[in-house]
Design an enzyme around this catalytic site. Structure first.
Site, PDB file in Angstrom:
ATOM      1  N   HIS A 282      36.117  53.551  51.607  1.00 54.16           N
ATOM      2  CA  HIS A 282      36.737  54.108  52.374  1.00 54.16           C
ATOM      3  C   HIS A 282      35.910  56.214  52.636  1.00 54.16           C
ATOM      4  CE1 HIS A 282      40.746  56.098  52.912  1.00 54.16           C
ATOM      5  NE2 HIS A 282      39.972  57.228  53.631  1.00 54.16           N
ATOM      6  N   CYS A 283      36.525  56.235  53.800  1.00 55.54           N
ATOM      7  CA  CYS A 283      35.798  57.577  54.381  1.00 55.54           C
ATOM      8  C   CYS A 283      36.282  57.767  55.014  1.00 55.54           C
ATOM      9  CB  CYS A 283      34.615  56.574  55.523  1.00 55.54           C
ATOM     10  SG  CYS A 283      33.987  58.065  56.866  1.00 55.54           S
ATOM     11  N   ILE A 284      36.171  59.166  54.563  1.00 53.51           N
ATOM     12  CA  ILE A 284      36.651  60.863  54.246  1.00 53.51           C
ATOM     13  C   ILE A 284      36.688  60.359  56.475  1.00 53.51           C
ATOM     14  CG2 ILE A 284      37.126  61.123  52.653  1.00 53.51           C
ATOM     15  CD1 ILE A 284      35.670  63.255  53.285  1.00 53.51           C
TER      16      ILE A 284
END
Length: 284
Positions: free
Chosen positions: A125-127
């Site tokens: 998951h990439c912020i």
């Protein structure tokens, strides 16, 4: 498949940084080095704009594209002889079942705590894109990183080059405001070039091995357990360097730098090292 997008502070920071670097590069670095209306200035402005456009476009697609949802109707077919790999739980040996989503998970799918659902071939998951990087948008994310690295290094070269042209005259004409632009741009471009370069190298390695970030960490543990039992561990989805590249980036080399993903299939099954050598379908 598109998804609903809400406000994200990290994404806003990235967008502002892109805008700042673009205008600084065009109207300060290129203009200071070549002159914006000269032939070299126009050429560099056009090339940099094209790279920046591809970077921004890829970034937008990575944000808007859904990473890949597990169909609610999915059921593993354990009697399918053409699919010899069925991932099981680390404990108990049962087929992988997500208690939070209340359905079975296909191979390479994982539950994302942030998105609160299972994601096909989840990498992480990439912020910075406020989205998971998974089966559907992994190539788009990779292409964005490629163009972002090129843009950052290109801008950094133009920054340094513009400082080498008669520095005393440059400082006299520009004053404190331009000096501030150079300092801020340098503080942005140097760490960004390093960080994105390392990220690009990491994902090139993963693609060549046909692994995700999650599978890499799981593989370290699996390798340790295999060595402990006197066996040799091999990643089941590693089907060879070129095949790995085409499975992730597409069959046509000319499309490897395009933010498209029409070749990826459903994400419910992937070709493995155990498949017959003449099976052409990498996924159904």
């Amino acid at each position: 498949m598109k998804r609903r997008v809400s406000f994200s502070l990290p994404v806003t920071v990235v967008v502002l940084a892109i805008i700042y670097i673009y205008f600084s590069t065009i109207f300060v670095f290129i203009d200071g080095w070549f002159g914006l209306m000269s032939s070299p200035g126009i050429l560099n402005a056009v090339v940099f704009t094209a790279v920046a456009f591809m970077s921004v476009f890829s970034y937008a697609v990575a944000i808007l594209m859904d990473a890949g949802r597990v169909p609610f109707t999915f059921m593993p077919d354990i009697e399918d002889s053409s699919n010899p790999v069925h991932e099981i739980k680390r404990k108990g040996g049962d087929l992988r079942y997500c208690q939070k989503c209340s359905h079975f998970k296909p191979p390479r799918a994982h539950h994302c705590r942030v998105c609160k659902r299972c994601v096909l071939r989840m990498d992480h998951h990439c912020i910075w894109i406020s989205n998971c990087v998974g089966h559907a948008n992994y190539k788009v994310f990779f292409v964005f990183v490629v163009y972002a690295v090129i843009a950052c290094i290109y801008s950094l070269v133009l920054l340094v080059g513009s400082l080498t042209v008669d520095p005393q005259k440059h400082e006299l004409n520009n004053g404190d405001s331009f000096r501030t632009i150079y300092v801020i741009s340098g503080l942005l471009l140097v760490p960004l070039s390093v960080a994105l370069g390392v990220l690009l190298g990491w994902h090139v390695y993963l693609i060549l091995q046909n692994k995700t970030t999650i599978e890499f960490h799981e593989g370290v543990r699996a390798m340790w357990l295999a060595e402990k039992e006197g066996h040799v561990y091999k990643h089941p989805y590693d089907v060879g360097t070129y095949e790995n590249l085409t499975m992730v980036l597409g069959p046509s080399i000319s499309c490897w730098v395009c933010p498209t993903s029409g070749h990826i299939g459903s994400g419910l099954r992937f070709r493995t090292a155990y498949d017959a050598p003449f099976i052409c379908a990498a996924k159904l």
